[in-house]
Design a protein around this motif. Structure first.
Motif, PDB file in Angstrom:
ATOM      1  N   ASP A 153       0.851  -1.183   0.000  1.00 17.41           N
ATOM      2  CA  ASP A 153       0.000   0.000   0.000  1.00 17.41           C
ATOM      3  C   ASP A 153       0.898   1.249   0.000  1.00 17.41           C
ATOM      4  O   ASP A 153       1.880   1.307   0.739  1.00 17.41           O
ATOM      5  N   PRO A 154       0.573   2.253  -0.844  1.00 19.66           N
ATOM      6  CA  PRO A 154       1.459   3.425  -0.932  1.00 19.66           C
ATOM      7  C   PRO A 154       1.675   4.146   0.404  1.00 19.66           C
ATOM      8  O   PRO A 154       2.785   4.608   0.679  1.00 19.66           O
ATOM      9  N   PHE A 155       0.634   4.203   1.245  1.00 17.71           N
ATOM     10  CA  PHE A 155       0.805   4.869   2.552  1.00 17.71           C
ATOM     11  C   PHE A 155       1.794   4.092   3.430  1.00 17.71           C
ATOM     12  O   PHE A 155       2.625   4.677   4.113  1.00 17.71           O
ATOM     13  N   ASP A 159       5.397   5.370   4.927  1.00 15.85           N
ATOM     14  CA  ASP A 159       5.729   5.236   6.366  1.00 15.85           C
ATOM     15  C   ASP A 159       7.085   4.561   6.538  1.00 15.85           C
ATOM     16  O   ASP A 159       7.902   4.976   7.352  1.00 15.85           O
ATOM     17  N   GLU A 160       7.277   3.499   5.748  1.00 14.92           N
ATOM     18  CA  GLU A 160       8.516   2.735   5.851  1.00 14.92           C
ATOM     19  C   GLU A 160       9.723   3.599   5.449  1.00 14.92           C
ATOM     20  O   GLU A 160      10.780   3.557   6.085  1.00 14.92           O
ATOM     21  N   ILE A 161       9.560   4.397   4.398  1.00 18.72           N
ATOM     22  CA  ILE A 161      10.647   5.287   3.956  1.00 18.72           C
ATOM     23  C   ILE A 161      10.971   6.280   5.072  1.00 18.72           C
ATOM     24  O   ILE A 161      12.137   6.531   5.385  1.00 18.72           O
ATOM     25  N   GLU A 162       9.930   6.822   5.702  1.00 19.06           N
ATOM     26  CA  GLU A 162      10.168   7.802   6.769  1.00 19.06           C
ATOM     27  C   GLU A 162      10.878   7.147   7.952  1.00 19.06           C
ATOM     28  O   GLU A 162      11.817   7.717   8.510  1.00 19.06           O
ATOM     29  N   LYS A 164      12.610   4.023   8.146  1.00 17.97           N
ATOM     30  CA  LYS A 164      13.902   3.370   7.920  1.00 17.97           C
ATOM     31  C   LYS A 164      14.962   4.313   7.360  1.00 17.97           C
ATOM     32  O   LYS A 164      16.141   4.166   7.648  1.00 17.97           O
ATOM     33  N   LEU A 165      14.546   5.242   6.520  1.00 17.09           N
ATOM     34  CA  LEU A 165      15.541   6.116   5.888  1.00 17.09           C
ATOM     35  C   LEU A 165      15.655   7.463   6.614  1.00 17.09           C
ATOM     36  O   LEU A 165      16.480   8.295   6.272  1.00 17.09           O
ATOM     37  N   HIS A 166      14.786   7.665   7.612  1.00 10.94           N
ATOM     38  CA  HIS A 166      14.781   8.925   8.376  1.00 10.94           C
ATOM     39  C   HIS A 166      14.649  10.139   7.450  1.00 10.94           C
ATOM     40  O   HIS A 166      15.377  11.107   7.569  1.00 10.94           O
ATOM     41  N   LEU A 167      13.720  10.014   6.501  1.00  9.02           N
ATOM     42  CA  LEU A 167      13.478  11.119   5.568  1.00  9.02           C
ATOM     43  C   LEU A 167      12.052  11.604   5.761  1.00  9.02           C
ATOM     44  O   LEU A 167      11.158  10.815   6.058  1.00  9.02           O
ATOM     45  N   ARG A 168      11.842  12.905   5.599  1.00  8.87           N
ATOM     46  CA  ARG A 168      10.460  13.419   5.570  1.00  8.87           C
ATOM     47  C   ARG A 168      10.034  13.456   4.118  1.00  8.87           C
ATOM     48  O   ARG A 168      10.721  14.054   3.293  1.00  8.87           O
TER      49      ARG A 168
END
Length: 530
Positions: A153-155, A159-162, A164-168
């Motif tokens: 799911d895109p949401f 969430d996972e990118i935010e 694990k990668l600590h990105l906004r």
């Protein structure tokens, strides 16, 4: 020395975008590179990375071993023009054994595009590389790929990118369905709808939709209409509004969705990229900050590649132009060697196709034919003494003795090892007592690549033998008697590197620890920069 050039020169700088594409292996990075080249008209038909149907191989994977394994092991440099913008892409190896090459490449770019597989999400190699970008505050754009296959799911992905990668993140496009039910994407950045038709070679057209409450939307995406409206309401509520300055300072990452293989969503990424991505930025040298608009040329070597053309034994040093204008046949100062060099045929790259250039501007990557004058990290200037910072070299973690398997080819083997280790993929040591050659690498795959390239590019065959080694450390000391004593007692654990510097070969953590305690005046260096 800080004179600034005129208008035409400033325009040339502003027209340039130099970026790297990074990802975990198999996320579709090389395919995305291909499709970007397709839009730039740099290639007519896109190639598939692993495919029997399309015989053309991906343009950026031009080394034979890459063609066989379907992975990129060398960073490729490609330049092309798109809508009057000069784009320089550096495609990096995704495989972790070549992370060192990628870390160095990140010193030569102004921004990055991270490719993430919609089904697999964020993978470990991506985390490592993004961490390097965060440390440098490099602006990042994210492309979520393979939407035509069943995915998360895109949401959840965002969430996972935010996490694990600590990105906004802030999405600038939004998918309509995924896998077999994938209908297309709505481009939030330019408010238009792109409908998906699986077509690997053609380019899709957008339909302008300013207002999503427009009843005509149903004609295009049918029963997915309400879901898209709900999703976009949620997107505008949850994610920050996109501000270019926040992206440029590395505070926020725009996200695009698409399918690189099917040529979908790539053009929107590119169109947005050329509008918002940073133009060439300056670099910090140990001596001062260098601005791209300064008149005097400066640049640094971030990569060396042997045998780009197997028919000619050529080595090419890749130089990032930091300031001023690089001109063909003009003498430049090689800071480390303290001598003037001039270059009759500097080249620009379109993957393997090379063309001789008369001048290059900040942001451009120029290839210089090299007869062994360059090492990674070298600086070229018009006379000023500058040392650019932050080009990493790592202490190897894996070691093998390298033995000649064909005594008739010992010259070829020596030359091949010399040139391949100059590229920075591995380090070469010679045992002081035995004279045996030892190769040290950061990853296991490099041994295979070296063996393959020695055979196919130099006609030399080698075999490896195991060696028990924990770590290598370069040793220096002002206490001469202590250093001599150390060398006498540890003679069988000493080697020379290619520059003839002393290296201690510690066979265990304990051996290293005791040596450091017993010889307090000896400095043990774990990177070759000291």
């Amino acid at each position: 020395c800080k004179k600034f050039f005129g208008m035409g020169f400033i325009e040339e700088i502003k027209r340039r975008r130099t970026f790297a594409i990074i990802s975990h292996p198999d996320a579709g990075k090389t395919t995305l590179t291909e499709k970007l080249l397709l839009f730039g008209g740099a290639i007519q038909v896109a190639g598939a990375v692993k495919s029997n149907k399309i015989t053309k191989t991906a343009t950026s994977d031009w080394m034979e071993i890459e063609r066989q394994r379907g992975i990129s092991v060398a960073t490729s440099v490609m330049g092309f023009e798109y809508k009057d913008v000069k784009i320089n892409i550096l495609d990096t190896p995704g495989h972790q054994d070549f992370a060192e090459d990628t870390f160095r490449t990140l010193t030569a770019v102004d921004s990055v595009v991270v490719v993430i597989d919609a089904a697999k999400g964020v993978e470990p190699q991506t985390e490592k590389l993004v961490k390097v970008c965060r440390m440098r505050h490099t602006p990042i754009m994210v492309f979520i790929n393979k939407l035509d296959r069943p995915g998360q799911d895109p949401f959840d992905l965002l969430d996972e990118i935010e996490k694990k990668l600590h990105l906004r993140v802030t999405p600038l496009s939004w998918p309509i369905g995924n896998g077999p039910g994938f209908r297309g994407v709505y481009n939030i950045f330019d408010r238009s709808l792109y409908l998906f038709e699986p077509n690997k070679q053609r380019v899709e057209q957008g339909i302008a939709f300013d207002d999503l409450s427009n009843p005509f939307l149903v004609q295009y995406i049918g029963d997915a209409t309400q879901q898209l409206r709900d999703d976009l309401d949620l997107v505008s509520g949850v994610y920050p509004e996109f501000e270019v300055d926040d992206y440029l300072s590395g505070k926020i990452c725009p996200v695009f969705f698409g399918s690189a293989l099917n040529n979908f969503g790539v053009r929107e990424l590119l169109d947005c990229f050329i509008r918002i991505a940073p133009t060439p930025i300056g670099r910090d040298a140990e001596e001062r900050h260098v601005d791209p608009a300064e008149e005097a040329f400066t640049g640094f070597v971030f990569k060396i590649h042997a045998n780009m053309d197997p028919n000619h034994r050529d080595r090419i040093a890749f130089v990032r132009v930091v300031s001023g204008r690089f001109e063909r046949n003009k003498p430049y100062h090689h800071v480390r060697l303290d001598r003037k060099l001039k270059f009759a045929n500097p080249t620009a790259f379109m993957a393997q196709k090379k063309s001789v250039v008369d001048e290059m501007y900040p942001g451009d990557i120029v290839g210089l034919y090299d007869a062994g004058n360059f090492k990674i990290g070298d600086t070229l200037t018009e006379g000023e003494i500058l040392h650019y910072k932050g080009i990493p070299s790592f202490s190897p973690e894996l070691f093998r003795y390298v033995e000649n398997a064909d005594p008739m080819k010992s010259k070829q083997l020596a030359k091949g090892l010399e040139q391949l280790t100059d590229e920075g993929v591995a380090q070469l040591f010679t045992g002081r007592a035995t004279g045996r050659k030892i190769i040290g690498t950061v990853g296991a795959l490099q041994f295979e690549v070296i063996q393959y390239r020695l055979l196919h590019e130099y006609g030399a065959s080698c075999r490896y033998e195991p060696i028990t080694l924990h770590k290598t450390a370069w040793i220096t000391s002002d206490n001469k008697p202590m250093l001599e004593d150390f060398k006498a007692r540890k003679a069988s654990f000493l080697a020379l590197d290619k520059e003839g510097r002393d290296v201690f070969l510690a066979d265990s953590p304990y051996a290293l620890q005791t040596a450091m305690e017993k010889y307090p005046d000896i400095r043990f260096h774990f990177t070759s920069e000291f």
